[in-house]
Motif scaffolding. Structure first.
Motif, short mmCIF file in Angstrom:
data_model
loop_
_atom_site.label_atom_id
_atom_site.label_comp_id
_atom_site.label_asym_id
_atom_site.label_seq_id
_atom_site.Cartn_x
_atom_site.Cartn_y
_atom_site.Cartn_z
N MET A 146 0.93 -1.33 -0.03
CA MET A 146 0.07 0.01 -0.07
C MET A 146 0.82 1.33 0.08
N LEU A 147 1.98 1.09 0.72
CA LEU A 147 2.87 2.44 0.85
C LEU A 147 3.55 2.74 -0.54
N SER A 148 4.13 1.43 -1.04
CA SER A 148 4.51 1.64 -2.38
C SER A 148 3.59 2.26 -3.58
N TRP A 149 2.32 1.82 -3.35
CA TRP A 149 1.35 2.10 -4.26
C TRP A 149 1.03 3.74 -4.19
N ILE A 150 0.93 4.19 -2.96
CA ILE A 150 0.75 5.65 -2.72
C ILE A 150 1.77 6.36 -3.27
N VAL A 151 3.11 5.77 -3.03
CA VAL A 151 4.45 6.90 -3.38
C VAL A 151 4.29 6.66 -5.02
#
Length: 288
Positions: free
Chosen positions: A224-229
């Protein structure tokens, strides 16, 4: 011979006494009034949500109302507002992780709900409202109704989250950060007004539904963090009119919408399979 001024000495005594009383007050402060590190991250979430409303107003709505609308300025402001909502989602992700690793204050849960209401309720609903005022084929009153539906869905979802106990690792209904980003993605896809409105209302329904969504922990949290970035990068490329930026942004928005639609299908299929397995076990138990 040292001369001591009685007035100066008295002043020092008063200052020392005041400092001691301040330290005692700090020690006697109730735990419910002390902010933890997780609470600070939660306040960052609320700040990002408020600033998203600010940029939506000053960069999109006001120029449109005053007749000085510039596509470049509106694009930069829209990208900034959405990036701030993404940043709020990062704060929301980390405040939970920090609260589990470290201590959380007694008012942490209340702060989290109030911050989520600003960043993932008010900010996306306001974005939808402004979209209905500036888009060429939009209907302002219908957009206002859709915005109210989004806001109320987040309010109901957060209230239910505080009252309903779910099994560990699962949410009931689409999480508000995920729902807010899906609503924004639908708007940025620039589809015709009617499909856009129906899709937004559909996301609002998913947020108050009983569909189970996994909590972002472990590998899922990293994904999820990677997708947000990555989404922030797509928005930046779109804002600065990079080659292929529009296509990349629409591809990312489409993936967000598809993911929001596919997860309920998997959850429903899993529930149906579980129901069938339970019936088979019950029948097998009844056989002699």
């Amino acid at each position: 011979m040292t001369v001591i001024d009685p007035e100066t000495q008295a002043g020092w005594a008063v200052e020392a006494e005041a400092a001691t009383e301040a330290e005692d007050d700090a020690e006697d402060m109730p735990l419910s009034l002390r902010l933890s590190i997780a609470d600070t991250l939660t306040l960052g979430n609320a700040t990002c949500g408020f600033m998203a409303v600010y940029f939506t107003t000053t960069g999109i709505l006001i120029p449109h109302l005053t007749g000085s609308d510039e596509s470049g300025m509106a694009r930069h402001s829209a990208a900034t507002a959405v990036i701030l909502m993404l940043a709020a989602a990062i704060f929301d992700l980390f405040d939970g992780l920090v609260a589990r690793k470290l201590r959380s204050s007694p008012m942490g849960a209340e702060l989290d709900n109030l911050s989520d209401l600003i960043s993932f309720g008010l900010a996306p609903a306001y974005f939808v409202l402004v979209y209905g005022m500036v888009a060429d084929d939009a209907h302002q009153r219908v957009s206002a109704l859709a915005a109210v539906v989004v806001l109320l869905a987040v309010v109901l979802r957060l209230a239910r989250f505080s009252c309903v106990t779910m099994k560990d690792g699962m949410f009931q209904g689409m999480p508000s950060p995920f729902g807010a980003l899906t609503v924004i993605s639908i708007v940025l896809l620039e589809l015709p007004f009617v499909p856009t409105t129906l899709a937004i209302i559909g996301v609002a329904w998913l947020m108050v539904s009983r569909v189970e969504y996994p909590k972002p922990r472990g590998v899922l949290a990293v994904a999820m963090l990677s997708w947000i970035v990555a989404a922030m990068g797509l928005l930046a490329a779109w804002a600065f009119d990079a080659p292929g930026g529009q296509l990349l942004l629409q591809t990312g928005c489409a993936l967000q919408v598809v993911t929001g639609a596919v997860i309920p299908l998997f959850a429903t299929a899993r529930r149906v399979n579980t129901f069938r397995d339970n019936r088979r076990e019950a029948r097998a138990a009844q056989l002699p």
